[in-house]
Design an enzyme around this catalytic site. Structure first.
Site, PDB file in Angstrom:
ATOM      1  N   SER A 120       0.914  -1.218  -0.016  1.00 24.40           N
ATOM      2  CA  SER A 120      -0.004   0.122   0.149  1.00 24.40           C
ATOM      3  C   SER A 120       1.039   1.362  -0.121  1.00 24.40           C
ATOM      4  O   SER A 120       0.414   2.384   0.144  1.00 24.40           O
ATOM      5  CB  SER A 120      -1.052   0.127   1.264  1.00 24.40           C
ATOM      6  OG  SER A 120      -0.016  -0.078   2.409  1.00 24.40           O
TER       7      SER A 120
ATOM      8  N   SER B 267     -14.565  23.874 -29.280  1.00 24.83           N
ATOM      9  CA  SER B 267     -14.570  23.003 -30.063  1.00 24.83           C
ATOM     10  C   SER B 267     -13.528  22.786 -31.137  1.00 24.83           C
ATOM     11  O   SER B 267     -13.032  23.789 -31.699  1.00 24.83           O
ATOM     12  CB  SER B 267     -15.994  22.783 -30.777  1.00 24.83           C
ATOM     13  OG  SER B 267     -16.080  21.821 -31.601  1.00 24.83           O
TER      14      SER B 267
ATOM     15  N   LYS C 268     -18.037  27.813 -31.135  1.00 26.00           N
ATOM     16  CA  LYS C 268     -18.481  26.996 -29.786  1.00 26.00           C
ATOM     17  C   LYS C 268     -17.683  27.588 -28.511  1.00 26.00           C
ATOM     18  O   LYS C 268     -16.571  27.804 -28.597  1.00 26.00           O
ATOM     19  CB  LYS C 268     -18.199  25.611 -29.771  1.00 26.00           C
ATOM     20  CG  LYS C 268     -19.250  24.691 -30.661  1.00 26.00           C
ATOM     21  CD  LYS C 268     -20.428  24.581 -30.063  1.00 26.00           C
ATOM     22  CE  LYS C 268     -20.568  23.640 -29.037  1.00 26.00           C
ATOM     23  NZ  LYS C 268     -21.961  23.294 -28.442  1.00 26.00           N
TER      24      LYS C 268
ATOM     25  N   GLU D   4     -19.670  21.443 -16.400  1.00 27.98           N
ATOM     26  CA  GLU D   4     -19.830  19.841 -16.824  1.00 27.98           C
ATOM     27  C   GLU D   4     -19.165  19.056 -16.091  1.00 27.98           C
ATOM     28  O   GLU D   4     -19.738  17.777 -15.840  1.00 27.98           O
ATOM     29  CB  GLU D   4     -19.674  19.908 -18.269  1.00 27.98           C
ATOM     30  CG  GLU D   4     -20.871  20.567 -19.136  1.00 27.98           C
ATOM     31  CD  GLU D   4     -20.364  20.301 -20.774  1.00 27.98           C
ATOM     32  OE1 GLU D   4     -20.971  19.841 -21.272  1.00 27.98           O
ATOM     33  OE2 GLU D   4     -19.249  21.231 -21.035  1.00 27.98           O
TER      34      GLU D   4
HETATM   35  N1  ARG Z   1      -1.363  -1.025   5.115  1.00 27.10           N
HETATM   36  C1  ARG Z   1      -2.281  -1.797   6.175  1.00 27.10           C
HETATM   37  C2  ARG Z   1      -3.668  -0.932   5.875  1.00 27.10           C
HETATM   38  O1  ARG Z   1      -3.715   0.159   5.061  1.00 27.10           O
HETATM   39  C3  ARG Z   1      -1.644  -1.255   7.507  1.00 27.10           C
HETATM   40  C4  ARG Z   1      -2.347  -2.255   8.788  1.00 27.10           C
HETATM   41  C5  ARG Z   1      -1.760  -3.619   8.313  1.00 27.10           C
HETATM   42  N2  ARG Z   1      -1.920  -4.353   9.140  1.00 27.10           N
HETATM   43  C6  ARG Z   1      -1.659  -5.734   9.291  1.00 27.10           C
HETATM   44  N3  ARG Z   1      -1.534  -6.565  10.259  1.00 27.10           N
HETATM   45  N4  ARG Z   1      -1.225  -6.237   8.060  1.00 27.10           N
HETATM   46  O2  ARG Z   1      -4.581  -1.318   6.403  1.00 27.10           O
END
Ligand code: ARG
Length: 460
Positions: free
Chosen positions: A27, A281, A287, A294
């Protein structure tokens, strides 16, 4: 102790993570946006650990200096983020250990990424709620100013998209004001629930270290502590509630923008939008398209999508933390970014909206828009409203069949429909008179609109 797979949780694992699993589960590519709040929360946690005697004061100081350096590195763009360390929390912790050595490994006592991510997200959101609140406040001021400039400008008021009764442009702007004012109210109520601290809930059950959750919460400016550790790590209501407020606001903005789009059309021509907010346009040289309203209209779909995604994310989730929750961030970020952009561009556009006064006035007179005033006049002469409605309906049918206005019928012609008609009725048939008569609270007369604007300014 060697980390077998290079991960902070590698102890129980014997094989390295599959490469695609690593990409699929990371993430950090998006949650790195939380870095500032992750560092703030880590400093508060380090203070909590030191106060509880879990780490020494000088160890806390070393950790805080390390975290400061990380903040600088991130802001200078020299920090090297890696998906090997999954998320913002582990990337920062890993770097801390690189910078300060073994003592950095003490920071994670008594916490988990589960309470960490919930804490970071709440801090991040609270910061953005305050920025959005300020944008809404500016936009409310712009609407009140535009309403004041055109408090007397008459335009047709519509129901069912048909001319209904004349209203003032200022009154219409103040209707938009009230929508947005409610949105800001909702935002403020939502902020109070965002501002609860999950820190110290740890993985799910709380911590065995005597860390004062109240004092870390106070340090981070939270108004309350989440009351239950299981709930603290799993609750995403605060994010959903914000995205609902954003959705409601986006829906309101889509309504305003729809009006701006059709008002600026050649068919209607009530407003002229500034060139800077329109585009041309590629094929039709004449236009000038209202792209900004929009696109705002279209952006509402995104925000609504974010809301449905978040509600669905939490639906049926058992307690406590589940990794599903990692999917909350991009939707929340998108709702915040989209709403902030829409509000900013409207703050710039609204003051430049120029109504075409003649065109609006002329349109306000079409469609027998003072028929209700004629019926009200008969009521004042003692005729029950239902009967008056019937009489005026027949008068309108007559005028329509002859292609003339109500005021163009002669008194004897009117008296054919009711003997109660006399010369005075003509005084209520003008659109100016119709508008001016509606001077009760919330009414459309310039006088009532000016009172509403003055009162609204005290609420901004
Ligand atoms: N990247 C995880 C989230 O956004 C953080 C928590 C992860 N916890 C775990 N036990 N894997 O939720």
């Amino acid at each position: 102790m060697v980390q077998k797979t290079g991960k902070r949780w590698s102890g129980r694992f014997s094989a390295a993570t599959d490469e695609f699993v690593e990409q699929f589960t990371e993430s950090v590519s998006f949650d790195r946006r939380l870095y500032h709040f992750d560092i703030l929360a880590s400093v508060a946690h380090a203070n909590g650990l030191a106060k509880a005697g879990v780490i020494a004061e000088d160890e806390r100081d070393v950790i805080v200096v390390g975290l400061d350096q990380i903040q600088e590195e991130i802001e200078a763009g020299s920090f090297s983020w890696s998906i090997v360390h999954e998320d913002v929390h582990t990337n920062i912790e890993n770097r801390l250990v690189e910078i300060v050595g073994e003592v950095g490994k003490k920071l994670h006592a008594g916490r988990s990424r589960n309470d960490q991510v919930a804490t970071d997200l709440r801090l991040w959101l609270r910061h953005h709620v305050d920025q959005i609140d300020a944008q809404m406040t500016s936009l409310l001021s712009e609407l009140a100013a535009l309403a004041e400039r055109y408090a007397d400008a008459i335009m047709p008021g519509l129901t069912h998209m048909q001319n209904a009764q004349p209203v003032t442009f200022g009154h219409h702007m103040m209707a938009w004001f009230e929508m947005l004012f409610r949105d800001r109210d909702r935002l403020r109520e939502c902020r109070a629930r965002v501002s609860h601290s999950p820190l110290g809930a740890a993985a799910l059950a709380g911590t065995s270290f005597p860390i004062s959750r109240e004092s870390t919460a106070t340090e981070l400016g939270f108004e309350e502590v989440c009351r239950n550790s299981l709930d603290a790590v799993s609750d995403r209501d605060f994010a959903i509630e914000f995205v609902f407020v954003a959705s409601m606001t986006a829906v309101h903005l889509s309504r305003w923008c729809e009006e701006l789009v059709y008002w600026s059309s050649d068919l209607i021509g009530f407003v002229e939008l500034p060139d800077e907010f329109c585009t041309g346009s590629s094929i039709m040289p004449q236009k000038k398209n209202p792209d900004v309203p929009e696109i705002i209209r279209g952006k509402s779909g995104r925000v609504l999508g974010d809301l449905v995604a978040l509600l669905t994310l939490v639906k049926s989730q058992p307690l406590a933390y589940n990794r599903d929750n990692q999917e909350d961030k991009q939707r929340l970020f998108d709702a915040v970014d989209t709403l902030a952009d829409c509000l900013q561009i409207l703050c710039d556009l609204i003051p430049q909206v120029e109504p075409n006064l003649e065109r609006m006035l002329e349109a306000a007179g079409r469609g027998y828009t003072t028929a209700t005033d004629m019926a009200d006049w008969l009521v004042r002469r003692g005729i029950p409203f239902r009967e008056a409605h019937e009489i005026v309906g027949s008068v309108v049918a007559e005028a329509e069949s002859r292609g003339i206005e109500l005021k163009e019928l002669s008194l004897p012609e009117l008296q054919h429909f009711s003997v109660r008609f006399d010369e005075e009725v003509f005084s209520v048939l003008s659109i100016e008179g119709s508008v001016a008569a509606r001077k009760q609270t919330g009414g459309t007369s310039p006088e009532a609109v000016r009172t509403a604007i003055a009162e609204a300014r005290t609420r901004i």
